[in-house]
Enzyme design. Structure first.
Site, mmCIF file in Angstrom:
data_model
loop_
_atom_site.group_PDB
_atom_site.id
_atom_site.type_symbol
_atom_site.label_atom_id
_atom_site.label_comp_id
_atom_site.label_asym_id
_atom_site.label_seq_id
_atom_site.Cartn_x
_atom_site.Cartn_y
_atom_site.Cartn_z
ATOM 1 N N GLY A 122 0.810 -1.207 0.000
ATOM 2 C CA GLY A 122 0.000 0.000 0.000
ATOM 3 C C GLY A 122 0.847 1.263 0.000
ATOM 4 O O GLY A 122 1.862 1.346 0.693
ATOM 5 N N GLY A 189 20.873 -7.951 23.634
ATOM 6 C CA GLY A 189 19.584 -7.521 24.158
ATOM 7 C C GLY A 189 18.652 -8.705 24.285
ATOM 8 O O GLY A 189 19.074 -9.868 24.277
ATOM 9 N N ILE A 190 17.376 -8.427 24.386
ATOM 10 C CA ILE A 190 16.406 -9.500 24.603
ATOM 11 C C ILE A 190 16.414 -10.500 23.455
ATOM 12 O O ILE A 190 16.463 -11.717 23.671
ATOM 13 C CB ILE A 190 14.989 -8.913 24.804
ATOM 14 N N GLU A 194 17.525 -14.348 23.838
ATOM 15 C CA GLU A 194 16.511 -15.386 23.616
ATOM 16 C C GLU A 194 17.019 -16.453 22.651
ATOM 17 O O GLU A 194 16.878 -17.651 22.911
ATOM 18 C CB GLU A 194 15.222 -14.755 23.090
ATOM 19 N N GLY A 279 18.352 -5.290 17.281
ATOM 20 C CA GLY A 279 17.161 -4.460 17.318
ATOM 21 C C GLY A 279 16.447 -4.391 15.986
ATOM 22 O O GLY A 279 16.814 -5.068 15.022
ATOM 23 N N HIS A 457 -2.026 -22.715 48.006
ATOM 24 C CA HIS A 457 -0.817 -23.511 48.260
ATOM 25 C C HIS A 457 -0.985 -24.908 47.657
ATOM 26 O O HIS A 457 -2.043 -25.527 47.781
ATOM 27 C CB HIS A 457 -0.589 -23.640 49.763
#
Length: 495
Positions: A122, A189-190, A194, A279, A457
């Site tokens: 688009g 970083g994350i 990961e 990133g 519990h």
């Protein structure tokens, strides 16, 4: 040529675009949803769903291959192609669910809105017209309002060419034909941590992780960064702290990676695959922003106001949501913004957008969850605070699960009000634990508001209960007896 007309035209079918389209149906609006690649965007393919499916599978394999639980699995093996097949099945399942709903609402009716899915790229022609290109075909659609939700793509390193074969980004993971024998992940970083967790969980790959600083996940507090770093190393990951990439040389049988360290020495590694994970950047190229007078910020994002409009709301009909908006690149943020825009246009807003309390999940070993402020943020903003930390090794459910590696950390204001400011949780069910505290932060809750809650519990959430009791020196297990497992400290800015 007749031009189809819609109440709302959305560029991008990721979490922001799809959630906006479905919310518009609730208001009986006609929607055109435009997608250039995969339905669901990065939220489904080469992103959140596929990577987390791979993480879940890797975690299962890691547990099955463990020899510390009183059993030993024999004949255990893993095949990358079969792993890929399972991941694709998960992605297809979600895409088919999305398609089923689109088809359900594809026909106009008086009781609800309708949606039309168009595949193609688009591009704005003017403030009410978008041209859609698919191969050699083009068409135009007219819209009263628009949402730009085109998402993001992996950021590249200058002078490092991504070939998606030996040098890949997150979009090349699914293209690997087998587990690489040796891999370096560029970025701590994350996303980088990961994938380091995933590949080390399978125990098929020698994993190297490039960390330009002294600790991974550097924006978090030192205790969390050290926890993640230690567990990565225990999982077999070789972390190269304070190292910078100088170059990658392609050899016939390997990649030569040259690293320069902060202390002046250099190291050359041989790997089979290099994964760039530094990133993501917004997808805003070639969508005709210049034709509608919209400019990007210095960081390349769209500048939106409090209702996600790209200009003054009363004179603007173009909105933006998701990764392109300059806010946290989280699935939940995109979904929230997409729905909010539609409610701004067609409904009655009940509350303003608030980005201060977005929960983050980090799929490491074990998983980590975060919400609200950490100690670094409190000190930066000169907020006096108290912080309690409670180890999972004292939580009965974690002991029973033989998953005691983790902790709960809660921060409250030290101004007499004891407002809940933030929480970090590491260990089993961390993603579930964070929800209750996130709610309390949103509601501006205090210790008094939640201290009477009784947890079942045995449950992991009992750790939250005990951590809260630490603030009032009422915990069942005491810091004096377990100084390494239970901690309470405070900080105030100097006057």
């Amino acid at each position: 040529m007749s031009i189809e007309k819609y109440d709302l035209v959305i560029l991008g079918s990721g979490p922001a675009g799809f959630s906006a389209a479905m919310r518009a149906i609730d208001f009986n609006k006609s929607v055109c949803l435009i997608e250039a690649k995969h339905l669901g965007g990065t939220g489904i393919i080469n992103g959140a769903l596929t990577s987390k499916t791979m993480w879940e599978l890797s975690r299962d394999f890691s547990i099955a291959s463990s020899v510390k639980r009183g059993y030993r699995a024999s004949g255990l093996n893993v095949n990358y192609k079969q792993v890929q097949k399972t991941i694709i099945q998960a992605a297809k399942q979600k895409q088919l669910q999305m398609l089923s709903q689109i088809e359900t609402y594809s026909q106009p009716n008086k009781e609800s809105g309708n949606i039309t899915l168009k595949n193609g790229w688009g591009k704005f022609i003017d403030s009410h017209t978008v041209e859609i290109t698919s191969g050699s075909k083009t068409e135009q659609v007219h819209g009263e309002n628009f949402i730009i939700a085109t998402g993001s793509r992996p950021r590249q390193i200058p002078e490092v060419v991504i070939d998606q074969e030996r040098i890949i980004d997150s979009e090349g993971i699914m293209g690997l034909k087998e587990f690489p024998e040796r891999m370096i992940i560029l970025g701590s970083g994350i996303i980088g941590c990961e994938f380091a967790t995933i590949f080390s969980n399978y125990n098929q790959t020698e994993v190297h992780l490039l960390d330009r600083q002294h600790k991974v996940i550097p924006y978090e507090d030192d205790d969390l960064s050290s926890f993640v770093s230690k567990n990565l190393e225990n999982n077999g990951v070789n972390i190269h702290h304070t190292a910078n990439l100088r170059t990658i040389r392609k050899r016939p049988d390997c990649l030569e990676v040259v690293l320069d360290y902060q202390d002046g020495h250099s190291k050359v590694l041989e790997v089979d695959v290099a994964l760039v994970a530094i990133g993501r950047i917004p997808n805003l190229d070639n969508i005709g922003l210049e034709n509608v007078g919209i400019k990007t910020t210095d960081r390349g994002y769209l500048d939106i106001n409090e209702v996600c409009a790209t200009d003054n709301f009363k004179s603007c009909n173009i909105f933006a949501a998701g990764d392109i908006s300059g806010h946290a690149q989280l699935y939940s943020v995109g979904e929230l913004q997409g729905r909010y825009i539609v409610e701004t246009l067609y409904g009655n807003l009940e509350y303003p957008l608030d980005y201060s309390n977005m929960s983050t999940l980090m799929f490491f070993k074990p998983e980590v969850a975060a919400v609200g402020l950490n100690e670094k943020a409190c000190r930066k903003n000169k907020i006096p605070y108290r912080v309690a930390t409670y180890s999972n090794s004292l939580v009965n459910r974690a002991v029973a699960m033989r998953a005691v590696d983790g902790f709960i950390k809660i921060i409250v204001s030290d101004d007499g009000e004891d407002r809940i400011l933030g929480m970090r949780a590491a260990g089993p069910q961390a993603s579930t634990l964070i929800t209750s505290i996130a709610y309390q932060i949103t509601q501006k809750g205090t210790l008094k508001d939640i201290r009477q809650n009784v947890h079942p519990h045995p449950s992991i959430s009992e750790g939250v209960q005990e951590c809260l009791r630490v603030f009032e020196e009422k915990s069942i297990y005491k810091p004096k007896a377990f100084p390494d497992l239970i901690k309470l400290k405070s900080w105030k800015p100097e006057v």
